[in-house]
Design a protein around this motif. Structure first.
Motif, short mmCIF file in Angstrom:
data_model
loop_
_atom_site.label_atom_id
_atom_site.label_comp_id
_atom_site.label_asym_id
_atom_site.label_seq_id
_atom_site.Cartn_x
_atom_site.Cartn_y
_atom_site.Cartn_z
N ILE A 44 0.83 -1.21 0.00
CA ILE A 44 0.00 0.00 0.00
C ILE A 44 0.86 1.25 0.00
CG2 ILE A 44 -1.69 1.33 1.34
CD1 ILE A 44 -2.79 -1.14 -0.16
N MET A 45 1.96 1.23 0.74
CA MET A 45 2.87 2.38 0.77
C MET A 45 3.43 2.65 -0.62
SD MET A 45 4.92 1.69 4.37
CE MET A 45 6.08 3.06 4.14
N GLN A 46 3.82 1.59 -1.33
CA GLN A 46 4.40 1.73 -2.66
C GLN A 46 3.35 2.12 -3.71
OE1 GLN A 46 6.25 -2.07 -3.29
NE2 GLN A 46 7.97 -1.64 -1.91
N LEU A 47 2.18 1.50 -3.62
CA LEU A 47 1.14 1.74 -4.63
C LEU A 47 0.57 3.15 -4.54
CD1 LEU A 47 -0.83 -1.64 -4.53
CD2 LEU A 47 0.44 -0.73 -6.48
N TYR A 48 0.39 3.64 -3.33
CA TYR A 48 -0.32 4.92 -3.16
C TYR A 48 0.55 6.02 -2.54
CZ TYR A 48 -4.17 1.75 -4.06
OH TYR A 48 -5.00 0.82 -4.62
N ASN A 49 1.85 5.75 -2.44
CA ASN A 49 2.79 6.74 -1.93
C ASN A 49 2.37 7.26 -0.54
OD1 ASN A 49 5.13 8.34 -2.06
ND2 ASN A 49 4.02 10.07 -2.95
N LEU A 50 2.07 6.33 0.36
CA LEU A 50 1.64 6.66 1.71
C LEU A 50 2.75 6.34 2.70
CD1 LEU A 50 -1.96 5.11 1.73
CD2 LEU A 50 -1.35 7.50 1.33
N ASP A 51 2.72 7.00 3.86
CA ASP A 51 3.64 6.60 4.92
C ASP A 51 3.04 5.40 5.65
OD1 ASP A 51 1.72 7.55 6.77
OD2 ASP A 51 2.71 9.47 6.98
N GLU A 52 3.80 4.83 6.56
CA GLU A 52 3.37 3.59 7.21
C GLU A 52 2.08 3.77 8.00
OE1 GLU A 52 5.11 0.13 10.24
OE2 GLU A 52 6.38 1.80 9.61
N ALA A 53 1.97 4.87 8.72
CA ALA A 53 0.77 5.11 9.54
C ALA A 53 -0.48 5.21 8.67
CB ALA A 53 0.94 6.38 10.37
N ALA A 54 -0.37 5.92 7.56
CA ALA A 54 -1.51 6.07 6.66
C ALA A 54 -1.88 4.74 6.00
CB ALA A 54 -1.20 7.12 5.59
N ALA A 55 -0.88 3.94 5.66
CA ALA A 55 -1.13 2.63 5.06
C ALA A 55 -1.85 1.71 6.05
CB ALA A 55 0.18 2.00 4.60
N LEU A 56 -1.39 1.73 7.29
CA LEU A 56 -2.04 0.91 8.34
C LEU A 56 -3.49 1.33 8.53
CD1 LEU A 56 0.81 0.69 11.00
CD2 LEU A 56 -0.37 -1.27 9.96
N LYS A 57 -3.75 2.62 8.56
CA LYS A 57 -5.11 3.11 8.73
C LYS A 57 -5.99 2.70 7.55
CE LYS A 57 -7.84 7.27 9.57
NZ LYS A 57 -7.81 8.75 9.77
N SER A 58 -5.44 2.80 6.35
CA SER A 58 -6.19 2.43 5.15
C SER A 58 -6.55 0.95 5.16
CB SER A 58 -5.34 2.76 3.91
OG SER A 58 -6.02 2.43 2.73
N ILE A 59 -5.61 0.12 5.56
CA ILE A 59 -5.85 -1.32 5.64
C ILE A 59 -6.93 -1.63 6.67
CG2 ILE A 59 -4.83 -3.50 6.45
CD1 ILE A 59 -2.22 -2.58 5.05
N SER A 60 -6.81 -1.03 7.85
CA SER A 60 -7.78 -1.27 8.92
C SER A 60 -9.18 -0.85 8.50
CB SER A 60 -7.36 -0.50 10.17
OG SER A 60 -8.32 -0.65 11.20
N THR A 61 -9.30 0.32 7.90
CA THR A 61 -10.61 0.84 7.48
C THR A 61 -11.23 -0.03 6.39
OG1 THR A 61 -9.98 3.11 8.02
CG2 THR A 61 -11.82 2.82 6.50
N SER A 62 -10.44 -0.36 5.38
CA SER A 62 -10.95 -1.14 4.26
C SER A 62 -11.36 -2.55 4.67
CB SER A 62 -9.90 -1.22 3.14
OG SER A 62 -9.65 0.05 2.61
N ASP A 63 -10.53 -3.20 5.48
CA ASP A 63 -10.86 -4.55 5.93
C ASP A 63 -12.12 -4.55 6.79
OD1 ASP A 63 -8.75 -5.65 4.58
OD2 ASP A 63 -7.55 -6.11 6.35
N LYS A 64 -12.27 -3.54 7.63
CA LYS A 64 -13.46 -3.45 8.48
C LYS A 64 -14.72 -3.27 7.62
CE LYS A 64 -15.46 -0.97 12.40
NZ LYS A 64 -15.25 0.13 13.39
#
Length: 208
Positions: free
Chosen positions: A139-159
């Motif tokens: 996610i960091m590589q695909l969307y140029n996000l930092d680690e915190a933003a990638a973690l939040k994106s994963i958590s939100t999407s999976d939920k």
């Protein structure tokens, strides 16, 4: 006459399920449906593509709304015009998925397709998952996000995916018993994971 082969893919966010599905469809020479389902559902429901894209996995309403959606989906008393728009989206997508499965071999990603096509012959239901560190890096590589933003994106999407799946199927999203095969995409990588599914599909349907 043998039914077309359908491969449904559920996936954790960042696991590469979307890319794996595209590769599988390309190698088998069959159609691939993910975002395209939004366009088809929009045509059927009369809702805009943008509205469906923004609301298809949002859980709204109470138990009566769910019952209304279930009744309309199964051809019961209720019709789409009496339901909240989120339920109308589900019904429209379910009808599109059934139409696709009746007419052509395809890979269908998400949208509770495994449940909608439950008990259908010549169907392979797949779930793609991966360790969190693998998904965060992608996610960091695909969307140029930092680690915190990638973690939040994963958590939100999976939920959102888990809630959506449970709402319309009453099953736990990602539970192994609900699928024919669950694959860790980090184990072999995206390309080789896709090849496993290609080989499996050809074993099941020799016409591919």
């Amino acid at each position: 006459m043998k039914k077309p082969l359908i491969i449904t893919i559920g996936r954790e966010y960042g696991s590469g399920g979307h890319q794996i599905g595209e590769i599988v469809a390309q190698k088998l020479g069959i159609m691939y449906y993910d975002k395209k389902l939004i366009n088809l559902a929009a045509e059927r429901s009369g809702l805009s593509n943008e509205f469906i894209a923004n609301n298809e996995q949002r859980v709204q309403g109470g138990i009566m709304h769910t019952l209304a959606a279930s009744a309309a989906y199964s051809g019961g008393f209720f019709s789409n015009q009496y339901m909240p728009l989120s339920e109308s989206i589900f019904v429209a997508q379910a009808q599109v998925i059934r139409d696709i499965a009746a007419n052509e071999s395809a890979v269908i990603v998400g949208r509770c397709a495994d449940y909608i096509l439950a008990e259908r012959p010549n169907t392979i239901n797949v779930f793609i998952y991966a360790p969190q560190d693998f998904r965060v890096k992608r996610i960091m590589q695909l969307y140029n996000l930092d680690e915190a933003a990638a973690l939040k994106s994963i958590s939100t999407s999976d939920k959102e995916r888990g809630n959506h799946y449970f709402r319309y199927t009453d099953h736990k999203w990602g539970k192994a018993q609900n699928y024919d095969i669950c694959l860790n995409s980090a184990l072999m990588g995206i390309e080789k994971t896709a090849q496993v599914l290609v080989d499996m599909a050809r074993l099941k349907d020799e016409s591919l």
